[in-house]
Write a protein that holds these residues in place. Sequence first.
Motif, PDB file in Angstrom:
ATOM      1  N   LEU A   1       0.810  -1.216   0.000  1.00  0.00           N
ATOM      2  CA  LEU A   1       0.000   0.000   0.000  1.00  0.00           C
ATOM      3  C   LEU A   1       0.847   1.272   0.000  1.00  0.00           C
ATOM      4  CD1 LEU A   1      -3.021  -0.524   2.437  1.00  0.00           C
ATOM      5  CD2 LEU A   1      -3.116   0.124   0.029  1.00  0.00           C
ATOM      6  N   GLY A   2       1.730   1.384   0.976  1.00  0.00           N
ATOM      7  CA  GLY A   2       2.458   2.623   1.165  1.00  0.00           C
ATOM      8  C   GLY A   2       3.817   2.680   0.512  1.00  0.00           C
ATOM      9  N   LYS A   3       4.161   1.674  -0.261  1.00  0.00           N
ATOM     10  CA  LYS A   3       5.510   1.622  -0.833  1.00  0.00           C
ATOM     11  C   LYS A   3       5.793   2.788  -1.762  1.00  0.00           C
ATOM     12  CE  LYS A   3       8.859  -1.449  -3.028  1.00  0.00           C
ATOM     13  NZ  LYS A   3       9.126  -2.766  -3.648  1.00  0.00           N
ATOM     14  N   VAL A   4       4.756   3.326  -2.383  1.00  0.00           N
ATOM     15  CA  VAL A   4       4.958   4.397  -3.370  1.00  0.00           C
ATOM     16  C   VAL A   4       4.946   5.780  -2.742  1.00  0.00           C
ATOM     17  CG1 VAL A   4       3.949   2.980  -5.191  1.00  0.00           C
ATOM     18  CG2 VAL A   4       2.482   4.562  -3.900  1.00  0.00           C
ATOM     19  N   VAL A   5       4.623   5.873  -1.458  1.00  0.00           N
ATOM     20  CA  VAL A   5       4.510   7.184  -0.815  1.00  0.00           C
ATOM     21  C   VAL A   5       5.894   7.703  -0.436  1.00  0.00           C
ATOM     22  CG1 VAL A   5       3.593   8.459   1.154  1.00  0.00           C
ATOM     23  CG2 VAL A   5       2.208   6.704   0.049  1.00  0.00           C
ATOM     24  N   ALA A   6       6.231   8.854  -0.992  1.00  0.00           N
ATOM     25  CA  ALA A   6       7.491   9.531  -0.680  1.00  0.00           C
ATOM     26  C   ALA A   6       7.301  11.007  -0.999  1.00  0.00           C
ATOM     27  CB  ALA A   6       8.644   8.955  -1.507  1.00  0.00           C
ATOM     28  N   PRO A   7       8.000  11.900  -0.331  1.00  0.00           N
ATOM     29  CA  PRO A   7       7.851  13.325  -0.626  1.00  0.00           C
ATOM     30  C   PRO A   7       8.118  13.623  -2.098  1.00  0.00           C
ATOM     31  CG  PRO A   7       9.063  13.020   1.403  1.00  0.00           C
ATOM     32  CD  PRO A   7       8.917  11.655   0.802  1.00  0.00           C
ATOM     33  N   ALA A   8       7.212  14.378  -2.684  1.00  0.00           N
ATOM     34  CA  ALA A   8       7.348  14.766  -4.090  1.00  0.00           C
ATOM     35  C   ALA A   8       8.150  16.058  -4.141  1.00  0.00           C
ATOM     36  CB  ALA A   8       5.979  14.935  -4.730  1.00  0.00           C
ATOM     37  N   THR A   9       9.436  15.951  -3.943  1.00  0.00           N
ATOM     38  CA  THR A   9      10.292  17.122  -3.768  1.00  0.00           C
ATOM     39  C   THR A   9      10.436  17.957  -5.034  1.00  0.00           C
ATOM     40  OG1 THR A   9      12.217  15.726  -4.219  1.00  0.00           O
ATOM     41  CG2 THR A   9      11.611  16.047  -1.911  1.00  0.00           C
ATOM     42  N   SER A  10      10.172  17.366  -6.184  1.00  0.00           N
ATOM     43  CA  SER A  10      10.336  18.095  -7.449  1.00  0.00           C
ATOM     44  C   SER A  10       9.023  18.612  -8.011  1.00  0.00           C
ATOM     45  CB  SER A  10      11.029  17.207  -8.489  1.00  0.00           C
ATOM     46  OG  SER A  10      12.325  16.856  -8.075  1.00  0.00           O
TER      47      SER A  10
ATOM     48  N   ALA B   1      -4.152  19.952   7.292  1.00  0.00           N
ATOM     49  CA  ALA B   1      -3.175  21.041   7.271  1.00  0.00           C
ATOM     50  C   ALA B   1      -1.736  20.607   6.997  1.00  0.00           C
ATOM     51  CB  ALA B   1      -3.258  21.824   8.582  1.00  0.00           C
ATOM     52  N   PRO B   2      -1.226  19.515   7.610  1.00  0.00           N
ATOM     53  CA  PRO B   2       0.200  19.230   7.445  1.00  0.00           C
ATOM     54  C   PRO B   2       0.571  18.463   6.180  1.00  0.00           C
ATOM     55  CG  PRO B   2      -0.756  17.698   9.012  1.00  0.00           C
ATOM     56  CD  PRO B   2      -1.846  18.662   8.627  1.00  0.00           C
ATOM     57  N   VAL B   3      -0.407  18.034   5.401  1.00  0.00           N
ATOM     58  CA  VAL B   3      -0.117  17.126   4.281  1.00  0.00           C
ATOM     59  C   VAL B   3       0.779  17.786   3.239  1.00  0.00           C
ATOM     60  CG1 VAL B   3      -1.122  15.836   2.366  1.00  0.00           C
ATOM     61  CG2 VAL B   3      -2.218  15.772   4.617  1.00  0.00           C
ATOM     62  N   THR B   4       0.405  18.984   2.788  1.00  0.00           N
ATOM     63  CA  THR B   4       1.149  19.623   1.700  1.00  0.00           C
ATOM     64  C   THR B   4       2.601  19.874   2.089  1.00  0.00           C
ATOM     65  OG1 THR B   4      -0.849  20.657   0.811  1.00  0.00           O
ATOM     66  CG2 THR B   4       1.260  21.629   0.197  1.00  0.00           C
ATOM     67  N   GLY B   5       2.830  20.421   3.261  1.00  0.00           N
ATOM     68  CA  GLY B   5       4.199  20.708   3.680  1.00  0.00           C
ATOM     69  C   GLY B   5       5.055  19.468   3.809  1.00  0.00           C
ATOM     70  N   ALA B   6       4.462  18.369   4.266  1.00  0.00           N
ATOM     71  CA  ALA B   6       5.228  17.147   4.486  1.00  0.00           C
ATOM     72  C   ALA B   6       5.540  16.407   3.190  1.00  0.00           C
ATOM     73  CB  ALA B   6       4.466  16.229   5.437  1.00  0.00           C
ATOM     74  N   LEU B   7       4.582  16.360   2.265  1.00  0.00           N
ATOM     75  CA  LEU B   7       4.753  15.538   1.062  1.00  0.00           C
ATOM     76  C   LEU B   7       5.040  16.339  -0.197  1.00  0.00           C
ATOM     77  CD1 LEU B   7       1.938  12.877   1.598  1.00  0.00           C
ATOM     78  CD2 LEU B   7       4.394  12.608   1.952  1.00  0.00           C
TER      79      LEU B   7
END
Length: 541
Positions: free
Chosen positions: A455-464, A493-499
């Motif tokens: 499930l969560g394997k693809v979740v990582a911060p989209a830094t670009s 609230a915290p989703v955008t800043g974190a990911l």
Amino acid sequence: MARMQNIVLIDDSGPRLLCNGRLEAQPWEPQMRKAVNFIESPQKSHCREGNELSGFPAVPLLPQIRRIHSECGPATCLLGLALLATDNWMFWFQPRLVLFLDLMRYLTLAAQRVCHVSSQSARPTTTTSSISLLVHFLQKAATMRTFTLATMLASGTSALTIPLLGSLTGFKDIPVLSLSQGGKAQCYSGLIAVPVTTTGNTQLNLNLPNNQSSVTDIFTQYLTSTSTLVQTLTGPDATVSGTFNIHAKLCFPLLSLPPLVTPPTVQFLIHGIGFDKGYWDFAPGYSQVDAAAAAGYATFTYDRLGVGLSDHPDAVQVVQSPLEVDIAHALIQMLRKGNLLGTKFGKVAIGGHSFGSIQSVGIASRYPDDVDAVMLTGFSLSSASFGLTFAAFNAALANKNQAARFGALSNGYLVTGSPQSNQMAFFRNPNYDANLFNADDNNKQTFTFGEFFTLGKVVAPATSFKGPVDVVNGQNDFIFCQGDCLNPSDQNAPVTGALFPAAGGKCSTFMLPGAGHALNLHYGASQMFAHMNNFLKSNGL
């Protein structure tokens, strides 16, 4: 070329019948001239419109007719009237108006193709009669084997199948044309063959369970406080390649003309576990497809791999989260390159629900240039209630729980065990229509062991990723907020800043009061749809 049904046309020479490609005289019914009077006006540089039959809505003059008229001359005003006829009986009454307009769109496209034939062919001039232009097109198309016109106007159905030209590329077969639930969008659906390779799947050391008891035991082991099941089952990364048939639906605002006149932005919408693409177009008033079309957007929805009308391959080693991200990437590229219905979209806004939001994060992280905006619904940073959720699911073998629908599937395909399971995970009583709940439960969809363990394997911060992000939740979402998305504070609230640390534009959040996880199916869903569309507009999309 397949046998054509009769087409009745009005042009400056009067009504005619085109029967199997042969032009014949045809007596004209006076009431038909009242139904639509779309006749060429030689004194003007465009067709004039009229509608004299009481009770019919006005038929707008399509801008693309003017465009083609200016390029090819007044002969193309043959597009004024084209109605299918069977045994000379006209299927013409108000519920069929959209069918007439769709034929206008296709014939406009036909004329456009004729006007841009190769230099070896004579370009039609303003002296070419309207009928001759269509006959010229039919002759050309027959040679190229690109034209077939066939309809199904059976009483009581609003869907028909119309194959025309090479513009219907991308679909394996003739796409089916239908209206969205609220009638705001015209939709084209069918299978799309998607060749894809991923290197991100996981080799799972899991044999298919033999029976329901084994399924229940796997989840019991997973939920045990001292469990090491995930570590035991997880092997190295695995490469999976193949061509998978994905059932998809591409919808445009009513009266669009793909590929000539279409919205610049398409909303790419991914459903979550337990649903199919119908989640986004569930019922009148509960349809993001309708709301998006009314706001001027196209939408693309699809059954994820292993769901609905899409392929159902190996449920352990193949249908996993990473492969599904790469399938979504391939589909987005098709939309951007104009490989579906010949329509090229300059902007793609991705929207997900639940697991679809997890997929959306994965796409923005791995393929940041794929999308121009991200809309996450039914999603937060918390996984604290995932265990409770899968306990509530009471996962059941799909081929036993829903034998009539999924009897042919392997024991790796699962569904929620009961209506009570669906309610606890997805709905918050009493803030939904019981009829919608029952319809959803009757159409519950599959998920796989492969998805569950990745499930969560693809979740990582989209830094670009530098576009805007919108985060939307139901206030009483159980899966991602354990029933209260405002406790201990706003979980949006915290989703955008974190990911999405590089996100730009006007990011936003929205909380739908009283809604559970399946917020599209709760009262007030239209408020959420309006918010999402306004979010895109505020960012110039």
